[in-house]
Design an enzyme around this catalytic site. Structure first.
Site, PDB file in Angstrom:
ATOM      1  N   LYS A  42      62.089  14.418  91.578  1.00 54.41           N
ATOM      2  CA  LYS A  42      61.321  13.638  90.606  1.00 54.41           C
ATOM      3  C   LYS A  42      61.165  14.432  89.312  1.00 54.41           C
ATOM      4  CE  LYS A  42      56.871  15.266  92.404  1.00 54.41           C
ATOM      5  NZ  LYS A  42      55.545  14.862  92.936  1.00 54.41           N
ATOM      6  N   ARG A 139      44.843   9.540  96.850  1.00 55.09           N
ATOM      7  CA  ARG A 139      45.684   9.130  95.724  1.00 55.09           C
ATOM      8  C   ARG A 139      46.303   7.775  96.031  1.00 55.09           C
ATOM      9  NH1 ARG A 139      50.271  13.253  93.639  1.00 55.09           N
ATOM     10  NH2 ARG A 139      51.096  12.862  95.746  1.00 55.09           N
ATOM     11  N   HIS A 169      50.644  13.414 102.490  1.00 57.40           N
ATOM     12  CA  HIS A 169      50.916  14.528 101.574  1.00 57.40           C
ATOM     13  C   HIS A 169      49.822  15.584 101.688  1.00 57.40           C
ATOM     14  CE1 HIS A 169      52.841  16.479  98.214  1.00 57.40           C
ATOM     15  NE2 HIS A 169      51.717  16.485  97.512  1.00 57.40           N
ATOM     16  N   ARG A 225      59.671  17.674 103.110  1.00 53.25           N
ATOM     17  CA  ARG A 225      60.020  17.371 101.722  1.00 53.25           C
ATOM     18  C   ARG A 225      59.957  18.648 100.878  1.00 53.25           C
ATOM     19  NH1 ARG A 225      56.013  13.718 103.001  1.00 53.25           N
ATOM     20  NH2 ARG A 225      54.610  14.713 101.505  1.00 53.25           N
ATOM     21  N   TYR A 269      52.091  28.651  60.297  1.00 51.77           N
ATOM     22  CA  TYR A 269      51.001  27.787  59.874  1.00 51.77           C
ATOM     23  C   TYR A 269      49.650  28.462  60.048  1.00 51.77           C
ATOM     24  CZ  TYR A 269      54.317  23.885  59.879  1.00 51.77           C
ATOM     25  OH  TYR A 269      55.375  23.047  59.613  1.00 51.77           O
ATOM     26  N   CYS A 316      55.847  26.816  65.991  1.00 56.26           N
ATOM     27  CA  CYS A 316      56.050  25.577  65.232  1.00 56.26           C
ATOM     28  C   CYS A 316      56.716  24.524  66.120  1.00 56.26           C
ATOM     29  CB  CYS A 316      56.922  25.849  64.014  1.00 56.26           C
ATOM     30  SG  CYS A 316      56.349  27.188  62.942  1.00 56.26           S
ATOM     31  N   MET A 317      56.901  23.332  65.573  1.00 56.18           N
ATOM     32  CA  MET A 317      57.534  22.271  66.343  1.00 56.18           C
ATOM     33  C   MET A 317      58.971  22.634  66.730  1.00 56.18           C
ATOM     34  SD  MET A 317      58.137  18.240  65.418  1.00 56.18           S
ATOM     35  CE  MET A 317      56.384  17.844  65.413  1.00 56.18           C
ATOM     36  N   ASP A 318      59.695  23.289  65.821  1.00 50.11           N
ATOM     37  CA  ASP A 318      61.116  23.530  66.047  1.00 50.11           C
ATOM     38  C   ASP A 318      61.506  25.009  66.008  1.00 50.11           C
ATOM     39  OD1 ASP A 318      61.470  20.615  65.755  1.00 50.11           O
ATOM     40  OD2 ASP A 318      61.032  21.061  63.647  1.00 50.11           O
TER      41      ASP A 318
END
Length: 376
Positions: A42, A139, A169, A225, A269, A316-318
């Site tokens: 998953k 759950r 689970h 699992r 920043y 930073c973002m990038d």
């Protein structure tokens, strides 16, 4: 992508098939003979790439497990033919596609069973399902009590349904104390016995997750699992580690620029880092937009030419910046390791989690599609 092209990549994650195979073999060899393994892939195989992982571990597993209908159907599109179980609830509109693809949903209400049965009848088939049982996590799942037994009987009575499996689970199996886990096991055991007394006997019962496998809990059932343990990560640091697992994913980027920073110069920043002395600073082409934790601003480290380099200022973002004052060979094009090993130095997932204050599973799952997964 060819190996020689990787030096020109902005960012990428290496996925080790050898480590995947090692981890599967270590788990398989630790289990009693005859117990099957389900591979949990998953969340894009916990960020590792579901298609690549499923293809690699297919010889070791009898089932694949996912969280959503979309993930299950995605495995079929990638040519995965083994049984697939959706561990979470799905919408009624998904049942027809699941039945057509022979994917098993989790069922725990009469309404779900009716919708699945109608979809199967429409296609002229029987639909296999696994009954979800709530032994304490609260759950999903029906309660393992007398009413739960009656509900299971009504669900199994739909003529177009095949009561193939039943599961619950563990939710505290990664702790030193196993008291809660033992209580869950007993509730599941008693519920299975009560079902058998009513003539209901699912062919596959499973209860153990990765923590259960490492602790050998739930070995009396048909299948276990394997989730995070597939990827060489232990469920919790407080657990004993009876198996030597190998991390599967490493994260890499590249230096795009090296500059001289004078004393008093601010970085990134907000100017949250100000140099007290002249420094050499490298810009690295990865940021929180790729899923790298922004919380590592001013406290994380990266590896450049086998040396630890502190992150300076805000991620930073990038991009991010790192101190390469002690790495004279650092230059534009130098490889950067953000997770994994470079020579004798190593940055572990647990280190990233501790420094960022985030959960170690979360860091892997947050690496997004801007980060190519490279077979290695």
């Amino acid at each position: 992508m060819e190996r020689q092209d990787r030096e020109q990549m902005r960012v990428y994650a290496k996925i080790s098939r050898a480590a995947l195979r090692h981890n599967m073999e270590a788990m398989r060899d630790s289990l009693p003979e005859g117990i099957r393994i389900a591979g949990v892939v998953k969340a894009d195989a916990y960020g590792h790439g579901a298609a690549l992982v499923a293809d690699t571990i297919a010889p070791y597993v009898s089932f694949f497990c996912v969280a959503t209908a979309e993930e299950a159907l995605g495995l079929r599109k990638h040519g995965i033919e083994k049984p697939v179980l959706v561990l979470g609830p799905v919408f009624d509109a998904d049942y027809e596609d699941l039945v057509r693809a022979e994917i098993r949903p989790s069922i725990f209400t009469e309404e779900q069973a009716e919708a699945l049965s109608k979809a199967a009848e429409k296609l002229g088939r029987k639909a296999a399902f696994h009954l979800a049982v709530d032994t304490g996590m609260h759950r999903i799942g029906l309660k393992p009590d007398a009413e739960g037994v009656r509900l299971a009987g009504r669900i199994a009575a739909f003529s177009n349904l095949d009561f193939e499996g039943m599961f619950t689970h563990f939710y505290r199996a990664d702790e030193w104390s196993q008291e809660t886990t033992e209580l869950q096991e007993q509730r599941f055991r008693d519920f299975r016995k009560a079902l058998r007394e009513r003539g209901l006997s699912p062919r596959i019962c499973h209860i153990a997750n990765s923590a259960g496998i490492l602790n050998l809990r739930g070995t009396e059932y048909d299948m276990m699992r394997a989730g995070i343990s597939i990827y060489g990560i232990y469920p919790a640091t407080e657990m004993a580690h009876p198996l030597a697992l190998e991390p599967v994913l490493s994260l890499h980027s590249t230096v795009t620029y090296v500059k001289e920073l004078p004393a008093g110069g601010a970085v990134s920043y907000g100017g949250t880092f100000v140099a007290e002395r002249p420094m050499r600073v490298a810009t690295v082409s990865i940021g929180y937009g790729d899923g790298y934790p922004r919380a590592l601003s001013n406290k994380g480290e990266v590896l450049i030419h086998g040396k630890r380099c502190r992150i300076l200022g805000r991620v930073c973002m990038d991009q991010l910046m790192a101190d390469v004052s002690a790495v004279p060979e650092a230059r534009t094009g130098s490889p950067v390791t953000l997770l994994g090993r470079d020579g004798e130095a190593c940055i572990t997932l647990e280190e990233l989690a501790e420094r960022s204050g985030r959960f170690h599973y979360e860091i892997l799952c947050c690496l997004n599609q801007r980060v190519p997964r490279i077979d290695s």
